[in-house]
Design an enzyme around this catalytic site. Structure first.
Site, short mmCIF file in Angstrom:
data_model
loop_
_atom_site.label_atom_id
_atom_site.label_comp_id
_atom_site.label_asym_id
_atom_site.label_seq_id
_atom_site.Cartn_x
_atom_site.Cartn_y
_atom_site.Cartn_z
NE ARG A 72 -54.45 36.01 -20.23
CZ ARG A 72 -55.29 34.99 -20.10
NH1 ARG A 72 -55.04 33.85 -20.69
NH2 ARG A 72 -56.40 35.11 -19.39
N GLY A 73 -50.40 36.42 -25.84
CA GLY A 73 -49.04 36.43 -26.35
C GLY A 73 -48.74 37.70 -27.14
#
Length: 354
Positions: free
Chosen positions: A287-288
């Site tokens: 996600r980052g």
């Protein structure tokens, strides 16, 4: 921006808000690209969190919706239509279309799951053979903004429901073997005071960006904020009028950024470096990486450019990663600074570079 007739509570203009640049930037980037995944705003009481979120809605463009549809269905995009609207299209029915302001839905702390997700009237379904569905707040928030103040005090189960709907874009309600789904694409904005407790890390990770706000220390700036608020409270219409041009300009800038977003490019080397930072900071999952790429492109679109630079990444990466770092109880340094240090190490670039 004119106040709509009948509007009882004028909204404080977004462009009149002094300071809190990190929060304002995170909100604007999510409006340009809702797929960034929302914003968690943490900070002291009385730092303008709610005021800023409400001011944001005033900038957003109108959207076209199917008239009298409880889900704000898009008349042209099947992904944003309720099943009833799809059925009407299949039957080649002409849809009544209206333009409306993007709405912001407040989720009260004491809300039940039924209030949030909606309820199915089982009795009506069994006796009349129809899927009688009473829409909830997620239906109303479709294609808009869902704002949860003091999200860290919300029941974990409800936070799970909100984050699942925000991630999938759909809300499904099941009861007694009857299942109803409807689109629930919204920008999720949560705010809270860290003194009242943090969100669980696995829930915090689901927010695209994490903005920190603090009480302004500079005395002259504090005086300016107090004067701005006093002027607005004394004559909201005159105060808004003074900021009308800057509001219109920013609204147009957002609209152009949304149109430009698909043409923004980010070099492969930059994407590799973003992933190196995430990897070396031990950020779980991807996600980052995804959010940092999206946020950098949204920032470039906002600046009316087409190519992501290291400086753009440096601006957004602390917002995208600081809440994803594993907490070290012995570490006193702010996690945003840790992200910036790792960025400088991998990119060989600091904010002093041109």
């Amino acid at each position: 921006m004119n106040i709509a007739s009948g509007e009882s509570r004028p909204v404080f203009p977004f462009t009149a808000i002094v300071g809190q640049e990190e929060m304002k930037l995170a909100l604007l980037l999510n409006v340009i690209d809702p797929k960034i995944g929302g914003v968690m705003i943490m900070g002291d009481r009385g730092t303008g969190k709610s005021t800023t979120v409400r001011a944001l809605v005033d900038l957003l463009p109108e959207i076209q919706v199917v008239a009298n549809d409880p889900f704000n269905s898009d008349p042209f995009d099947p992904e944003l239509m309720s099943e009833e609207v799809r059925q009407r299209i299949r039957q080649q029915e002409e849809l009544p279309i209206i333009s409306t302001k993007i709405c912001m839905v407040d989720l009260p702390l004491g809300a039940t799951e039924d209030r949030v997700c909606g309820t199915i009237d089982i009795e009506k379904a069994l006796t009349e053979g129809v899927k009688a569905f009473e829409p909830g707040l997620l239906a109303k928030a479709n294609r808009g903004i869902l704002y949860v103040d003091e999200v860290n005090l919300l029941d974990d189960h409800l936070v799970d429901v909100l984050l699942d709907a925000a991630a999938s874009g759909w809300n499904t309600v099941e009861r007694e073997g009857i299942s109803i789904s409807h689109p629930a694409r919204f920008i999720l904005i949560g705010s809270g005071n860290p003194e009242e407790g943090e969100l669980r890390p696995q829930l915090l990770d689901r927010f695209g960006m994490h903005a920190q706000v603090g009480t302004v220390k500079d005395a002259e700036l504090r005086v300016k904020i107090v004067e701005q608020r006093a002027s607005f409270d004394e004559d909201p219409l005159a105060f808004r009028k003074a900021y009308e041009l800057s509001q219109v300009n920013l609204s147009n800038q957002i609209k152009k950024a949304r149109e430009r977003l698909s043409s923004v490019k980010i070099d492969y080397d930059l994407r590799v470096n973003i992933s190196k930072i995430c990897s070396e900071l031990n950020v779980d999952g991807l996600r980052g990486d995804i959010v940092t790429n999206r946020a950098a492109k949204a920032l470039v679109a906002l600046g009316e450019r087409n190519e992501v630079t290291p400086k753009d990444i440096l601006t957004v990466i602390p917002l995208c990663l600081r809440h994803r770092l594993r907490k070290d109880p012995l570490e006193s340094i702010d996690s945003g600074l840790l992200v910036k240090e790792k960025f400088s190490e991998i990119f060989g670039y600091t904010s002093k570079n041109n």
